[in-house]
Design a protein around this motif. Structure first.
Motif, PDB file in Angstrom:
ATOM      1  N   ILE A 101     -29.106  30.330  77.792  1.00  0.00           N
ATOM      2  CA  ILE A 101     -29.950  30.539  76.596  1.00  0.00           C
ATOM      3  C   ILE A 101     -31.060  29.506  76.552  1.00  0.00           C
ATOM      4  O   ILE A 101     -32.216  29.825  76.276  1.00  0.00           O
ATOM      5  CB  ILE A 101     -29.089  30.510  75.310  1.00  0.00           C
ATOM      6  CG1 ILE A 101     -28.169  31.737  75.270  1.00  0.00           C
ATOM      7  CG2 ILE A 101     -29.979  30.459  74.066  1.00  0.00           C
ATOM      8  CD1 ILE A 101     -27.152  31.712  74.147  1.00  0.00           C
ATOM      9  N   LEU A 102     -30.733  28.246  76.850  1.00  0.00           N
ATOM     10  CA  LEU A 102     -31.746  27.188  76.860  1.00  0.00           C
ATOM     11  C   LEU A 102     -32.818  27.453  77.919  1.00  0.00           C
ATOM     12  O   LEU A 102     -34.011  27.248  77.680  1.00  0.00           O
ATOM     13  CB  LEU A 102     -31.099  25.823  77.092  1.00  0.00           C
ATOM     14  CG  LEU A 102     -30.385  25.204  75.897  1.00  0.00           C
ATOM     15  CD1 LEU A 102     -29.640  23.935  76.310  1.00  0.00           C
ATOM     16  CD2 LEU A 102     -31.372  24.909  74.784  1.00  0.00           C
ATOM     17  N   ARG A 155     -36.771  28.019  77.240  1.00  0.00           N
ATOM     18  CA  ARG A 155     -37.827  27.273  77.941  1.00  0.00           C
ATOM     19  C   ARG A 155     -38.845  28.229  78.565  1.00  0.00           C
ATOM     20  O   ARG A 155     -40.052  27.999  78.515  1.00  0.00           O
ATOM     21  CB  ARG A 155     -37.218  26.376  79.011  1.00  0.00           C
ATOM     22  CG  ARG A 155     -36.563  25.146  78.470  1.00  0.00           C
ATOM     23  CD  ARG A 155     -36.115  24.204  79.591  1.00  0.00           C
ATOM     24  NE  ARG A 155     -35.215  23.219  79.062  1.00  0.00           N
ATOM     25  CZ  ARG A 155     -33.934  23.077  79.400  1.00  0.00           C
ATOM     26  NH1 ARG A 155     -33.404  23.869  80.318  1.00  0.00           N
ATOM     27  NH2 ARG A 155     -33.178  22.155  78.860  1.00  0.00           N
ATOM     28  N   GLY A 156     -38.344  29.316  79.171  1.00  0.00           N
ATOM     29  CA  GLY A 156     -39.242  30.312  79.761  1.00  0.00           C
ATOM     30  C   GLY A 156     -40.132  30.957  78.708  1.00  0.00           C
ATOM     31  O   GLY A 156     -41.334  31.153  78.917  1.00  0.00           O
ATOM     32  N   THR A 169     -44.266  30.721  78.349  1.00  0.00           N
ATOM     33  CA  THR A 169     -45.083  31.925  78.186  1.00  0.00           C
ATOM     34  C   THR A 169     -45.971  31.806  76.951  1.00  0.00           C
ATOM     35  O   THR A 169     -47.161  32.116  76.994  1.00  0.00           O
ATOM     36  CB  THR A 169     -44.193  33.182  78.086  1.00  0.00           C
ATOM     37  OG1 THR A 169     -43.386  33.269  79.256  1.00  0.00           O
ATOM     38  CG2 THR A 169     -45.029  34.436  77.942  1.00  0.00           C
ATOM     39  N   VAL A 170     -45.404  31.358  75.835  1.00  0.00           N
ATOM     40  CA  VAL A 170     -46.173  31.184  74.592  1.00  0.00           C
ATOM     41  C   VAL A 170     -47.267  30.148  74.798  1.00  0.00           C
ATOM     42  O   VAL A 170     -48.406  30.341  74.364  1.00  0.00           O
ATOM     43  CB  VAL A 170     -45.237  30.801  73.420  1.00  0.00           C
ATOM     44  CG1 VAL A 170     -46.029  30.345  72.201  1.00  0.00           C
ATOM     45  CG2 VAL A 170     -44.326  31.972  73.068  1.00  0.00           C
ATOM     46  N   ASP A 171     -46.941  29.044  75.469  1.00  0.00           N
ATOM     47  CA  ASP A 171     -47.955  28.015  75.741  1.00  0.00           C
ATOM     48  C   ASP A 171     -49.091  28.579  76.592  1.00  0.00           C
ATOM     49  O   ASP A 171     -50.265  28.287  76.351  1.00  0.00           O
ATOM     50  CB  ASP A 171     -47.326  26.808  76.444  1.00  0.00           C
ATOM     51  CG  ASP A 171     -46.420  25.995  75.525  1.00  0.00           C
ATOM     52  OD1 ASP A 171     -46.493  26.182  74.288  1.00  0.00           O
ATOM     53  OD2 ASP A 171     -45.628  25.174  76.052  1.00  0.00           O
ATOM     54  N   SER A 172     -48.741  29.382  77.586  1.00  0.00           N
ATOM     55  CA  SER A 172     -49.750  29.995  78.450  1.00  0.00           C
ATOM     56  C   SER A 172     -50.655  30.941  77.650  1.00  0.00           C
ATOM     57  O   SER A 172     -51.876  30.924  77.796  1.00  0.00           O
ATOM     58  CB  SER A 172     -49.063  30.744  79.584  1.00  0.00           C
ATOM     59  OG  SER A 172     -49.991  31.452  80.351  1.00  0.00           O
TER      60      SER A 172
END
Length: 154
Positions: free
Chosen positions: A8-9, A13-14, A18-21
């Motif tokens: 889950i962690l 993180r993935g 993706t959100v940061d990108s």
């Protein structure tokens, strides 16, 4: 249970990456929207009507990209080759997918297309991070005096 928590962690993180990108891309789009764009009047004759697609609208900051690409090219060529073929290229404008440059004559155009076009495109891609189609126009004496390319007057 621990294994499930680790999975889950990793998934979280993935998702965060993706959100940061996506956030970074949105910031770039906002920056592009806020940049100053203008029309390069050199391509527009004062006494003729010309179709709007002949206007070259370009980002005022792209000239810096062009100049940096030229510096990369200069580092790759001999001084004689650079001064003979590249130094006299004039940047006319760009849009999202292509740039337009001008050269003094048809011979220069042919030689640049044959020998240096890939180098120009690779240098632009290295600086801008994007592949551009390069359109080469030929100046003539009258065109240089009026700031027009002969292809634009057709």
């Amino acid at each position: 249970m621990e294994k499930i928590l680790d999975e889950i962690l990793m998934e979280i993180r993935g998702i965060k990456e993706t959100v940061d990108s996506i956030d970074e891309r949105l910031k770039k789009l906002e920056t592009v929207k806020s940049k100053e764009y203008y029309i390069d009047k050199r391509l527009v004759p004062s006494n003729d009507k010309i179709k709007p697609d002949f206007y070259r609208i370009y980002d005022s900051e792209f000239k810096d990209v062009w100049n940096k690409a030229i510096e990369l090219i200069k580092a790759e060529l001999t001084e004689v080759s650079f001064n003979t073929w590249i130094k006299n290229i004039k940047f006319l404008g760009n849009n999202q997918d292509d740039i337009t440059i001008s050269v003094p004559n048809d011979f220069s155009k042919g030689l640049i297309e044959a020998r240096y076009l890939k180098l120009i495109q690779a240098s632009l891609e290295a600086i801008a991070g994007k592949i551009y189609k390069v359109k080469i126009l030929v100046d003539d004496i009258d065109g240089l005096q009026e700031g027009l390319c002969k292809e634009c007057r057709r």
